[in-house]
Design a protein around this motif. Structure first.
Motif, mmCIF file in Angstrom:
data_model
loop_
_atom_site.group_PDB
_atom_site.id
_atom_site.type_symbol
_atom_site.label_atom_id
_atom_site.label_comp_id
_atom_site.label_asym_id
_atom_site.label_seq_id
_atom_site.Cartn_x
_atom_site.Cartn_y
_atom_site.Cartn_z
ATOM 1 N N LEU A 29 39.080 -35.245 -11.136
ATOM 2 C CA LEU A 29 39.495 -35.207 -9.730
ATOM 3 C C LEU A 29 39.639 -33.789 -9.198
ATOM 4 N N TYR A 30 40.305 -32.919 -9.961
ATOM 5 C CA TYR A 30 40.514 -31.546 -9.484
ATOM 6 C C TYR A 30 39.189 -30.793 -9.318
ATOM 7 N N THR A 35 35.230 -28.436 -5.740
ATOM 8 C CA THR A 35 33.810 -28.328 -5.402
ATOM 9 C C THR A 35 33.554 -28.801 -3.974
ATOM 10 N N GLY A 36 34.183 -29.916 -3.608
ATOM 11 C CA GLY A 36 33.999 -30.434 -2.254
ATOM 12 C C GLY A 36 34.519 -29.478 -1.197
ATOM 13 N N VAL A 40 32.247 -27.354 1.682
ATOM 14 C CA VAL A 40 32.505 -27.491 3.116
ATOM 15 C C VAL A 40 32.929 -26.166 3.731
ATOM 16 N N ALA A 41 33.837 -25.443 3.044
ATOM 17 C CA ALA A 41 34.419 -24.230 3.620
ATOM 18 C C ALA A 41 33.482 -23.027 3.553
ATOM 19 N N PHE A 42 32.841 -22.810 2.413
ATOM 20 C CA PHE A 42 31.921 -21.669 2.279
ATOM 21 C C PHE A 42 30.777 -22.034 1.336
ATOM 22 N N ASN A 47 27.345 -21.757 -3.689
ATOM 23 C CA ASN A 47 26.040 -21.994 -4.301
ATOM 24 C C ASN A 47 25.388 -20.726 -4.833
ATOM 25 N N GLY A 48 26.187 -19.695 -5.045
ATOM 26 C CA GLY A 48 25.667 -18.490 -5.679
ATOM 27 C C GLY A 48 25.181 -17.424 -4.735
#
Length: 223
Positions: A29-30, A35-36, A40-42, A47-48
């Motif tokens: 879950l964490y 990751t989610g 969304v934020a950056f 993604n590298g």
């Protein structure tokens, strides 16, 4: 005896339940939540920090790379392709360095002291090569013009940036090799020079990959 066995069983079952719960929370879950949020934020950084050219990923804004001619039969070391801006050396110079080709699996420093004979030889050879490669018919580079980052690697050996001074040192050579004017290439460097973070952290810098992508586009437009 039976009570002792029962207590042991309860403790083991409680431990197993805690293990299962913590595995799901911390192991599933964490990571999914982090990751989610990152996507969304950056998404770019998550993604590298990929850099694209003509719709294709050509590298990362965080990792340097070489711009060399293809190796020919019998050659052991690559030759820089002088139509492109060149990065700083990757973790030392010469065949005995830790990393000569920006291989990310070999990140690290040479750990040689300033009076190490090999390091001194590498730096001298590198400075001579920078002077030779960047001197043109109407512009001669002096050894005193060569900045430190042109002949030394970063601590990781993977730094994607060079100093504005090193980028400007290459302007005349880039202009000559690509049939551009010095003013055009000067502007290209100025447009891709990033200042200090928040105005006071770090030093001005130029991302070599982004600069070379812009150079490619400029040459294509001219053609």
């Amino acid at each position: 005896m039976n009570n002792s066995a029962a207590n042991t069983g309860r403790v083991l079952w409680a431990g197993l339940r805690a293990l299962l719960v913590l595995t799901v929370v911390c192991g599933v879950l964490y990571p999914l939540a982090v990751t989610g949020i990152a996507q969304v934020a950056f998404p770019g950084k998550a993604n590298g920090s990929e850099i694209k050219s003509e719709g294709k990923v050509v590298g990362s804004a965080l990792i340097g790379q070489t711009y060399n001619l293809p190796l020919k039969d019998g050659e052991e070391t690559p030759t820089p392709d002088l139509k492109w801006f060149q990065p700083r050396p990757s973790n030392g110079l010469g065949t005995n360095s830790v990393n000569t080709r920006y291989s990310i699996i070999l990140s690290g420093a040479t750990n040689r002291s300033g009076d190490n004979e090999d390091l001194i030889t590498w730096v001298k050879d590198a400075k001579a090569a920078v002077v030779k490669d960047n001197s043109t018919a109407d512009h001669k580079v002096k050894p005193s013009d060569v900045p430190a980052d042109a002949v030394t690697s970063s601590g990781s050996g993977l730094d994607p940036h060079i100093s504005p001074e090193y980028a400007k040192l290459q302007v005349h050579r880039i202009a000559e090799k690509n049939h551009l004017t010095v003013a055009q290439v000067d502007k290209l460097v100025a447009d891709h020079t990033d200042g200090r973070i928040l105005g006071f952290v770090g030093e001005p810098r130029v991302n070599v990959l982004q600069l070379n992508i812009a150079l490619k586009q400029l040459v294509a437009t001219r053609g």
